[in-house]
Design a protein around this motif. Structure first.
Motif, mmCIF file in Angstrom:
data_model
loop_
_atom_site.group_PDB
_atom_site.id
_atom_site.type_symbol
_atom_site.label_atom_id
_atom_site.label_comp_id
_atom_site.label_asym_id
_atom_site.label_seq_id
_atom_site.Cartn_x
_atom_site.Cartn_y
_atom_site.Cartn_z
ATOM 1 N N ALA A 1 28.799 24.944 -52.074
ATOM 2 C CA ALA A 1 27.906 24.026 -52.777
ATOM 3 C C ALA A 1 26.543 24.677 -53.001
ATOM 4 O O ALA A 1 25.941 24.548 -54.086
ATOM 5 N N ALA B 1 30.052 19.527 -51.096
ATOM 6 C CA ALA B 1 29.251 19.320 -49.885
ATOM 7 C C ALA B 1 29.802 18.206 -49.020
ATOM 8 O O ALA B 1 29.851 18.329 -47.790
ATOM 9 N N LEU C 1 22.617 18.040 -50.997
ATOM 10 C CA LEU C 1 23.188 19.081 -50.138
ATOM 11 C C LEU C 1 22.635 18.967 -48.723
ATOM 12 O O LEU C 1 23.381 19.087 -47.734
ATOM 13 N N LEU D 1 29.916 23.651 -47.621
ATOM 14 C CA LEU D 1 28.470 23.647 -47.846
ATOM 15 C C LEU D 1 27.967 24.943 -48.470
ATOM 16 O O LEU D 1 27.096 24.911 -49.348
ATOM 17 N N CYS E 1 24.605 18.368 -45.199
ATOM 18 C CA CYS E 1 24.429 19.286 -44.060
ATOM 19 C C CYS E 1 24.140 18.504 -42.781
ATOM 20 O O CYS E 1 24.595 18.878 -41.694
#
Length: 649
Positions: free
Chosen positions: A432, A424, A451, A429, A455
């Motif tokens: 992940a 991540a 996570l 992403l 983001c």
């Protein structure tokens, strides 16, 4: 801890009927008893076997049978003692001898109970006690001390523990201090502190062990208030008392009070030992109290406390230096004892390198660990994967994760979380997210939160929204989850969703954790909260903040309000919200009080926000100051406008 139910205790056969007529016991004076024992015919043979292990114990047993001494409880108890106290205890043989005794005395019963306690099945010691009671043999106080010890080691249920306490009470042994302290330990080990404290309060005769037991139990269960109450009421304190209460504060996260108690302990002329120093080093690590930690290091050297490679103490010292940002000094301490084959010590150094942004060095040390054939454990892999995550070493992290099974380590939830962090932080992403969805166990809220945080950094609202909702569902009372998701919505202008998230947070009755920053100066740790006005130097601190902000703006500083939680349209209001973050107040305090050549070291309980990160980089350049900030995740060393994290945090 195993739970042993009475019906599952090992069956112990009832002794066979006596084959000999019991001898009539004769009351003797203590002098006569001593002469009787000294002149007993078994003693010369007993001493030969005891001091010459090559002589056959069974031959001695055979002699007692052929000579008729087997009917003498004193002789057979000596044989049982040899069986149980030799370098290779033989409980089975001792039990056979025991069953040949017509009427075992209390000392023989106690020896057998002690033998069962020392075995791999201490619960059989409890069963043997009840066998003794069925035989109508009268116990003594030592019997009850053994019974309670057996309950502690066996991890019996609270019901069995109370039965044992009932036995003690019925036989009038509750007031015997050794038994009383054993009962306190039993209830504390079972986590029933109310029962322990009730017994403690109604007891008239207590010793320092009784008081220390209660302090330690309250501290280990997180009840620092009661631990301190018992400590303050103690008539006399030992070193263990100070160690227990200091450790209680360290465990509860109140490192400031732990250090205050340590200073008070020194004022009362109590010399600290290694156990106390380990707790105080942990407190220094929590606060980044480098000066206090250095004093302890000097104390250790001066008193040669580390000369025997006290691994626990040296590991705490390495950890303290790492968490104070002095990774070079930590490495020096480690290198002096690196030949000690202790995985915890190596893990501490690897983790310290990872936290300080020295990912390559952490991997090199991990490789050195394998070359020395020191087997890594589950914690080793957590530390190494964290090093990969904090330094963008994605392929290395994946390879290390895949190699875990070859070292006999099955990946656990924490390892999957580290792999998610590795992917991540580098922007991978969706990969992940798939790791979290497909992992063999349910992910924790913190893993979805990590996570979501990545983001936000990479401006991926789609994955971030899914991660945020999952983390809130798992931990609806953690205010940080709502704040993070609301920030993400605000960053993309979705103010309605941001507002709804805030309302959901308020409906749950939770609040965001308040940011705190700590800075040590002249042996005192100063704490600052956002917008803090409590400090004695408040006027000077805020004046310094205004001066710093003017200088930074002249050098291109622009406030980054992208992480404000609410929709604030007034730019001036945004500036006020950002200007008084706790680390900025700590920096201003350091600028006022510390000489220009000294680095400013700050510990923060939350992650550093983007605005404060850019602000601190510019301070280091404009004022030519080295600033070291430890946030919740890692260290940031700011020098000449650059950060050791390379803006990867």
């Amino acid at each position: 801890m195993r739970t042993i139910h009475p019906r599952k205790w090992p069956s112990i056969s009832t002794p066979p009927p006596p084959r000999f007529t019991p001898s009539i016991s004769v009351h003797r004076s203590s002098t006569a008893t001593a002469k009787f024992i000294a002149d007993h015919p078994i003693l010369p043979l007993f001493n030969k076997v005891k001091h010459h292990h090559h002589l056959d114990l069974k031959a001695l047993h055979a002699h007692t049978i052929t000579s008729g001494l087997i009917s003498d409880p004193f002789a057979t108890s000596r044989i049982i003692e040899l069986c149980l106290r030799s370098s290779s205890p033989n409980l089975a043989y001792a039990t056979t001898v025991f069953h040949s005794i017509p009427c075992p005395d209390v000392y023989t019963w106690n020896a057998m109970i002690a033998g069962h306690i020392a075995s791999s099945s201490p619960e059989s010691g409890v069963a043997f006690y009840f066998l003794m009671r069925r035989s109508l043999a009268p116990p003594n106080n030592y019997t009850f001390a053994l019974l309670i010890k057996a309950c502690i080691l066996a991890g019996v249920t609270i019901g069995v523990a109370r039965q044992a306490h009932g036995q003690v009470f019925k036989c009038g042994a509750e007031d015997w201090l050794v038994v009383k302290n054993s009962l306190l330990s039993m209830y504390c080990n079972l986590g029933h502190l109310d029962d322990a404290y009730e017994l403690f309060k109604k007891s008239l005769d207590l010793d320092v062990i009784s008081w220390n037991t209660m302090i330690s139990a309250f501290g280990k269960n997180g009840d620092v208030w009661n631990a301190r109450k018992v400590f303050d009421e103690m008539p006399d304190r030992s070193l263990v008392s100070w160690s227990a209460v200091i450790d209680s504060y360290v465990r509860s996260g109140d490192a400031c009070e732990a250090l205050r108690l340590f200073r008070r302990m020194q004022e009362e002329r109590m010399k600290p030992d290694c156990v106390v120093l380990v707790s105080v080093l942990k407190a220094c690590a929590q606060l980044g109290a480098l000066a206090q930690g250095r004093w302890i290091h000097a104390y250790i050297d001066r008193n040669e406390l580390g000369k025997d490679s006290n691994v626990i103490l040296l590991t705490a010292l390495v950890d303290m230096y790492c968490k104070c940002g002095c990774v070079d000094v930590a490495r020096q301490v480690f290198d002096c004892v690196r030949d000690v084959r202790d995985v915890v010590l190596w893990n501490s150094m690897i983790g310290g390198l990872a936290m300080n942004g020295c990912g390559a060095d952490a991997l090199e040390l991990f490789q050195g660990m394998k070359e020395r054939e020191l087997r890594p454990n589950e914690m080793t892999f957590i530390e190494v994967l964290c090093a990969c995550a904090h330094n963008g070493l994605v392929e290395e992290g994946i390879e290390i994760f895949d190699s875990m099974k070859s070292y006999g380590c099955e990946p656990q939830r924490e390892h999957y979380g580290c792999l998610v962090d590795v992917l991540a932080r580098s922007g991978r992403l969706k990969e992940a997210e798939q790791v979290l969805v497909n992992m063999p166990m349910e992910p924790q809220a913190s893993q979805w939160g990590a996570l979501m945080s990545a983001c936000r950094t990479h401006n991926n609202i789609d994955v971030g929204e899914r991660a945020g909702r999952r983390s809130i569902m798992l931990e609806p009372h953690d205010g940080g989850r709502y704040v993070l998701l609301a920030n993400m919505y605000a960053n993309v202008g979705r103010w309605k969703e941001a507002s709804n998230t805030r309302r959901a947070m308020e409906a749950q009755g939770v609040n965001k954790e308040i940011g705190c920053s700590f800075i040590e100066w002249e042996g005192i740790v100063h704490e600052f909260k956002v917008g803090d006005m409590r400090h004695d130097q408040t006027r000077e601190i805020y004046a310094m903040l205004e001066e710093m902000e003017r200088k930074l703006e002249m050098n291109g500083y622009v406030k980054d309000a992208s992480q404000l939680v609410v929709d604030v349209s007034d730019e001036e209001e945004k500036g006020i919200a950002l200007a008084y973050h706790s680390e900025k107040l700590a920096i201003a305090f350091g600028m006022i009080n510390m000489a220009s050549g000294l680095p400013i070291r700050i510990v923060k309980n939350l992650r550093v926000c983007r605005d404060c990160h850019e602000y601190t980089k510019l301070v280091s350049k404009v004022y030519q100051r080295e600033l070291i900030v430890r946030d919740r995740n890692r260290f940031h060393r700011f020098i000449d406008g650059q950060c050791s994290c390379k803006d990867f945090w």
